[in-house]
Design a protein around this motif. Structure first.
Motif, short mmCIF file in Angstrom:
data_model
loop_
_atom_site.label_atom_id
_atom_site.label_comp_id
_atom_site.label_asym_id
_atom_site.label_seq_id
_atom_site.Cartn_x
_atom_site.Cartn_y
_atom_site.Cartn_z
N LYS A 86 40.04 39.19 31.60
CA LYS A 86 39.79 40.15 32.68
C LYS A 86 38.30 40.23 33.00
O LYS A 86 37.92 40.36 34.16
CB LYS A 86 40.33 41.53 32.30
CG LYS A 86 41.84 41.56 32.29
CD LYS A 86 42.39 42.92 31.97
CE LYS A 86 43.91 42.87 31.96
NZ LYS A 86 44.50 44.16 31.65
N ALA A 89 37.25 37.10 34.92
CA ALA A 89 37.70 37.23 36.32
C ALA A 89 36.78 38.17 37.08
O ALA A 89 36.40 37.89 38.23
CB ALA A 89 39.14 37.72 36.36
N PHE A 90 36.40 39.28 36.47
CA PHE A 90 35.49 40.24 37.09
C PHE A 90 34.15 39.59 37.41
O PHE A 90 33.61 39.74 38.51
CB PHE A 90 35.30 41.43 36.14
CG PHE A 90 34.20 42.37 36.52
CD1 PHE A 90 34.31 43.20 37.63
CD2 PHE A 90 33.05 42.46 35.76
CE1 PHE A 90 33.30 44.09 37.98
CE2 PHE A 90 32.03 43.34 36.09
CZ PHE A 90 32.16 44.15 37.20
N LYS A 92 33.43 36.43 37.80
CA LYS A 92 33.51 35.32 38.75
C LYS A 92 33.94 35.77 40.14
O LYS A 92 33.80 35.00 41.09
CB LYS A 92 34.50 34.28 38.23
CG LYS A 92 33.98 33.53 37.02
CD LYS A 92 34.98 32.49 36.56
CE LYS A 92 34.43 31.72 35.38
NZ LYS A 92 35.36 30.66 34.94
N ASP A 93 34.43 36.97 40.26
CA ASP A 93 34.94 37.46 41.54
C ASP A 93 33.79 37.56 42.55
O ASP A 93 32.84 38.30 42.34
CB ASP A 93 35.57 38.84 41.33
CG ASP A 93 36.22 39.39 42.58
OD1 ASP A 93 35.66 39.23 43.69
OD2 ASP A 93 37.29 40.01 42.45
N GLU A 96 32.91 41.10 43.62
CA GLU A 96 32.19 41.87 42.59
C GLU A 96 30.74 41.39 42.46
O GLU A 96 29.83 42.20 42.29
CB GLU A 96 32.91 41.81 41.25
CG GLU A 96 34.26 42.49 41.25
CD GLU A 96 34.21 43.94 41.69
OE1 GLU A 96 33.20 44.64 41.46
OE2 GLU A 96 35.20 44.41 42.29
#
Length: 142
Positions: A86, A89-90, A92-93, A96
């Protein structure tokens, strides 16, 4: 010690990616990462420090401090129980990343930094160093 412009940028990327590489099992009621104040503030501070040292020729990065802060943030994430997948993903977003960069840009502007005016970044950098803020701890005036 002299570092290239990309050295701190790379260190900050390592900071962000490895900060959470050891994050363990999730807790049941974790704050969503975009709202987790300490993590977001720390990431924003890293971006601000990087912008200051790139814009001000008289300020450089304190790489050992950056690495120490990275390890501290990693420990914080582990204690909180964030799952590695998670967090990755945060980090690499693109939304974000843009949000954290926008937070940094707002901080810089609200504290007197003006794009294209190196001295305004130097002034802010020296103030942060003098305050011993998280931003200032990652910087060194030459």
């Amino acid at each position: 010690m002299t570092y290239t412009r990309n050295t701190m940028t790379a260190a900050l990327a390592v900071f962000a990616m490895t900060t959470f590489s050891m994050a363990g099992a999730s807790a049941t009621a974790l704050t969503p990462l975009p709202k987790e104040t300490h993590i977001n503030h720390s990431l924003m501070a890293g971006v601000v420090a990087d912008k200051i040292r790139k814009a001000c020729p008289g300020i450089s990065a304190r790489m050992f401090v950056v690495l120490h802060k990275m390890n501290g943030l990693k420990s914080y994430a582990v204690r909180k129980g964030y799952e590695e997948v998670k967090v990755r993903a945060f980090l690499k977003d693109p939304v974000e990343k843009a949000r954290v960069k926008a937070m940094a840009a707002e901080y810089l502007t609200s504290h007197g930094a003006v794009v294209g005016n190196a001295e305004s970044y130097c002034t802010l950098g020296r103030e942060e160093i003098a305050k011993k803020s998280l931003i200032g701890q990652m910087l060194r005036a030459r």
